[in-house]
Motif scaffolding. Structure first.
Motif, PDB file in Angstrom:
ATOM      1  N   TYR A 121       0.793  -1.244   0.000  1.00 24.64           N
ATOM      2  CA  TYR A 121       0.000   0.000   0.000  1.00 24.64           C
ATOM      3  C   TYR A 121       0.827   1.298   0.000  1.00 24.64           C
ATOM      4  N   ALA A 122       0.105   2.348  -0.380  1.00 21.51           N
ATOM      5  CA  ALA A 122       0.706   3.678  -0.520  1.00 21.51           C
ATOM      6  C   ALA A 122       1.002   4.279   0.864  1.00 21.51           C
ATOM      7  N   PRO A 123       1.939   5.223   0.924  1.00 23.60           N
ATOM      8  CA  PRO A 123       2.296   5.845   2.209  1.00 23.60           C
ATOM      9  C   PRO A 123       1.089   6.405   2.969  1.00 23.60           C
ATOM     10  N   GLU A 124       0.152   7.023   2.262  1.00 27.04           N
ATOM     11  CA  GLU A 124      -0.977   7.649   2.959  1.00 27.04           C
ATOM     12  C   GLU A 124      -1.827   6.623   3.723  1.00 27.04           C
ATOM     13  N   ILE A 125      -1.949   5.424   3.191  1.00 25.84           N
ATOM     14  CA  ILE A 125      -2.711   4.356   3.869  1.00 25.84           C
ATOM     15  C   ILE A 125      -2.030   4.041   5.208  1.00 25.84           C
ATOM     16  N   HIS A 126      -0.702   4.054   5.206  1.00 21.68           N
ATOM     17  CA  HIS A 126       0.038   3.775   6.439  1.00 21.68           C
ATOM     18  C   HIS A 126      -0.157   4.903   7.461  1.00 21.68           C
ATOM     19  N   ILE A 127      -0.192   6.132   6.985  1.00 22.92           N
ATOM     20  CA  ILE A 127      -0.392   7.268   7.899  1.00 22.92           C
ATOM     21  C   ILE A 127      -1.775   7.171   8.556  1.00 22.92           C
ATOM     22  N   LYS A 128      -2.779   6.855   7.758  1.00 20.42           N
ATOM     23  CA  LYS A 128      -4.139   6.737   8.315  1.00 20.42           C
ATOM     24  C   LYS A 128      -4.198   5.611   9.353  1.00 20.42           C
ATOM     25  N   ALA A 129      -3.551   4.500   9.051  1.00 20.89           N
ATOM     26  CA  ALA A 129      -3.538   3.370   9.994  1.00 20.89           C
ATOM     27  C   ALA A 129      -2.751   3.745  11.253  1.00 20.89           C
ATOM     28  N   ALA A 130      -1.646   4.462  11.072  1.00 19.85           N
ATOM     29  CA  ALA A 130      -0.825   4.878  12.217  1.00 19.85           C
ATOM     30  C   ALA A 130      -1.660   5.751  13.164  1.00 19.85           C
ATOM     31  N   LEU A 131      -2.409   6.676  12.606  1.00 25.76           N
ATOM     32  CA  LEU A 131      -3.261   7.552  13.432  1.00 25.76           C
ATOM     33  C   LEU A 131      -4.259   6.729  14.233  1.00 25.76           C
ATOM     34  N   GLN A 132      -4.834   5.736  13.592  1.00 27.92           N
ATOM     35  CA  GLN A 132      -5.806   4.870  14.294  1.00 27.92           C
ATOM     36  C   GLN A 132      -5.159   4.065  15.417  1.00 27.92           C
ATOM     37  N   GLN A 133      -3.846   3.797  15.275  1.00 31.07           N
ATOM     38  CA  GLN A 133      -3.159   2.992  16.286  1.00 31.07           C
ATOM     39  C   GLN A 133      -2.461   3.861  17.352  1.00 31.07           C
ATOM     40  N   GLY A 134      -2.789   5.149  17.371  1.00 31.97           N
ATOM     41  CA  GLY A 134      -2.251   6.021  18.415  1.00 31.97           C
ATOM     42  C   GLY A 134      -0.804   6.422  18.203  1.00 31.97           C
ATOM     43  N   VAL A 135      -0.388   6.492  16.944  1.00 31.02           N
ATOM     44  CA  VAL A 135       0.991   6.885  16.630  1.00 31.02           C
ATOM     45  C   VAL A 135       1.041   8.392  16.396  1.00 31.02           C
ATOM     46  N   LYS A 136       1.975   9.062  17.045  1.00 32.80           N
ATOM     47  CA  LYS A 136       2.099  10.521  16.902  1.00 32.80           C
ATOM     48  C   LYS A 136       3.297  10.931  16.045  1.00 32.80           C
ATOM     49  N   ILE A 137       4.264  10.000  15.880  1.00 29.00           N
ATOM     50  CA  ILE A 137       5.423  10.294  15.029  1.00 29.00           C
ATOM     51  C   ILE A 137       5.692   9.065  14.172  1.00 29.00           C
ATOM     52  N   TYR A 138       5.807   9.288  12.861  1.00 27.89           N
ATOM     53  CA  TYR A 138       5.943   8.156  11.939  1.00 27.89           C
ATOM     54  C   TYR A 138       7.060   8.424  10.947  1.00 27.89           C
ATOM     55  N   GLY A 139       7.951   7.482  10.795  1.00 29.86           N
ATOM     56  CA  GLY A 139       9.028   7.623   9.820  1.00 29.86           C
ATOM     57  C   GLY A 139       8.933   6.555   8.745  1.00 29.86           C
ATOM     58  N   PHE A 140       9.075   6.977   7.512  1.00 26.52           N
ATOM     59  CA  PHE A 140       9.138   6.012   6.401  1.00 26.52           C
ATOM     60  C   PHE A 140      10.600   5.630   6.200  1.00 26.52           C
ATOM     61  N   SER A 141      10.851   4.342   6.046  1.00 28.23           N
ATOM     62  CA  SER A 141      12.244   3.895   5.850  1.00 28.23           C
ATOM     63  C   SER A 141      12.306   2.818   4.776  1.00 28.23           C
ATOM     64  N   SER A 142      11.916   3.190   3.566  1.00 26.21           N
ATOM     65  CA  SER A 142      11.973   2.231   2.450  1.00 26.21           C
ATOM     66  C   SER A 142      13.398   1.720   2.278  1.00 26.21           C
ATOM     67  N   HIS A 143      13.513   0.498   1.772  1.00 26.76           N
ATOM     68  CA  HIS A 143      14.836  -0.054   1.452  1.00 26.76           C
ATOM     69  C   HIS A 143      15.479   0.807   0.375  1.00 26.76           C
ATOM     70  N   SER A 144      16.684   1.289   0.657  1.00 31.79           N
ATOM     71  CA  SER A 144      17.352   2.176  -0.297  1.00 31.79           C
ATOM     72  C   SER A 144      17.549   1.494  -1.641  1.00 31.79           C
ATOM     73  N   PRO A 145      17.526   2.297  -2.713  1.00 30.80           N
ATOM     74  CA  PRO A 145      17.905   1.724  -4.012  1.00 30.80           C
ATOM     75  C   PRO A 145      19.322   1.151  -3.916  1.00 30.80           C
ATOM     76  N   LEU A 146      19.559   0.077  -4.654  1.00 32.41           N
ATOM     77  CA  LEU A 146      20.877  -0.580  -4.653  1.00 32.41           C
ATOM     78  C   LEU A 146      21.349  -0.773  -6.082  1.00 32.41           C
ATOM     79  N   PHE A 147      22.627  -1.075  -6.213  1.00 30.85           N
ATOM     80  CA  PHE A 147      23.154  -1.413  -7.538  1.00 30.85           C
ATOM     81  C   PHE A 147      23.179  -2.924  -7.732  1.00 30.85           C
ATOM     82  N   VAL A 148      22.505  -3.624  -6.825  1.00 27.93           N
ATOM     83  CA  VAL A 148      22.394  -5.076  -6.882  1.00 27.93           C
ATOM     84  C   VAL A 148      20.915  -5.365  -7.121  1.00 27.93           C
ATOM     85  N   PRO A 149      20.563  -6.200  -8.084  1.00 31.35           N
ATOM     86  CA  PRO A 149      19.132  -6.470  -8.277  1.00 31.35           C
ATOM     87  C   PRO A 149      18.553  -7.297  -7.119  1.00 31.35           C
ATOM     88  N   THR A 150      17.446  -6.821  -6.527  1.00 32.06           N
ATOM     89  CA  THR A 150      16.735  -7.591  -5.499  1.00 32.06           C
ATOM     90  C   THR A 150      15.244  -7.414  -5.758  1.00 32.06           C
TER      91      THR A 150
END
Ligand SMILES: [Zn+2]
Ligand SMILES: [Zn+2]
Length: 289
Positions: A18-47
């Motif tokens: 899901y998209a980032p906004e879906i996570h923010i809405k869910a975070a709010l419902q779960q009582g989260v006040k600070i949220y950080g996105f930490s996607s896996h960085s792009p790499l020069f190795v295919p994964t």
């Protein structure tokens, strides 16, 4: 009022759902006040699990947009879970620096390389783990695990992230103690040597609940005995879910916070109003000023 924070999260820019906004809405419902996105960085190795380089700009723009849109309800930070593949990807690589992130999580997912130069992914499937163990380390599990912790130390000494991700994730490959055990002296020595370097580096060690709520392990990363050592060394900790789905954002937080209290931890280090600070917590959440 107590609330939660989660700085280790994935969304559809990498292998999360899901998209980032879906996570923010869910975070709010779960009582989260600070949220950080930490996607896996792009790499020069295919994964199959990292963000594609061409998506990076959109990732940064979309999170910036959400920061503004939701600023009255939740603080949002832009991070990345960055691999450490020396000479290829590390937190001080130009393309990571240029992203202008609010924070970085450094995680070891690769150790050394196969003969053809392909980095060995140690937290992929167990079969791939066994293949690398045989091909690169001649089946010597002690050497392989030592290299994992050596590489962790090398990361902390040469390109230190803000947060050390799932520091003992390698234990997931132990085959319930058949292949190696955390109780062995050599394993404990590697962990303790790594904590010493962590203490000097100033890194925050995350307590990552993913292994527990995915029912892969009885314990968080790192294990309880390691957390006891971390407390003795006065290394700062934070509680993270490593969520890949909106339902996982605060999974096992209450139980883990309670365990950390029981060990004797009093505060979590959080990024709040763009500053790292230590705040008290209980099993109900953090007291965020
Ligand atoms: Zn990871
Ligand atoms: Zn992760």
């Amino acid at each position: 009022m107590q609330s939660w924070t989660n700085y280790h999260s994935h969304c559809h820019y990498c292998d999360g759902k899901y998209a980032p906004e879906i996570h923010i809405k869910a975070a709010l419902q779960q009582g989260v006040k600070i949220y950080g996105f930490s996607s896996h960085s792009p790499l020069f190795v295919p994964t199959t699990w990292n963000m594609k380089m061409e998506r990076l700009k959109d990732y940064l723009q979309e999170i910036n947009r959400l920061k503004e849109q939701y600023q009255a309800d939740i603080q949002i930070y832009t991070g990345m879970e960055v691999d450490f593949i020396p000479g290829s990807t590390q937190v001080d690589s130009p393309y990571i620096q240029e992203a202008g992130l609010d924070y970085t999580i450094g995680s070891i997912h690769f150790v050394d390389s196969f003969a053809d130069g392909t980095p060995w992914e140690v937290d992929g499937g167990h079969q791939l783990f066994l293949k690398g163990l045989k091909d690169i380390f001649d089946g010597n599990v002690q050497q392989a695990i030592k290299r994992y912790f050596e590489r962790t130390r090398e990361m902390l000494q040469t390109a230190c992230p803000d947060v050390l991700g799932h520091m003992d994730k390698i234990k997931i490959q132990c085959e319930e103690g058949q292949l190696f055990s955390e109780n062995e002296d050599w394993y404990r020595e590697e962990v303790l040597a790594t904590l010493e370097v962590a203490q000097q580096s100033g890194v925050i060690i995350e307590v990552n609940t993913r292994g527990v709520y995915k029912k892969k392990l009885p314990d968080a990363y790192p294990s309880r005995w390691i957390l006891e050592e971390i407390l003795k060394l006065d290394i700062p900790v934070m509680l993270n879910a490593d969520s890949h789905h909106p339902d996982e954002i605060t999974a096992n937080f209450s139980e883990s916070a309670s365990m950390l209290q029981d060990i004797g931890f009093k505060t979590f280090r959080i990024l709040h109003q763009n500053k790292w600070q230590d705040v008290p917590f209980t099993s109900e959440g953090l007291f965020i000023p």
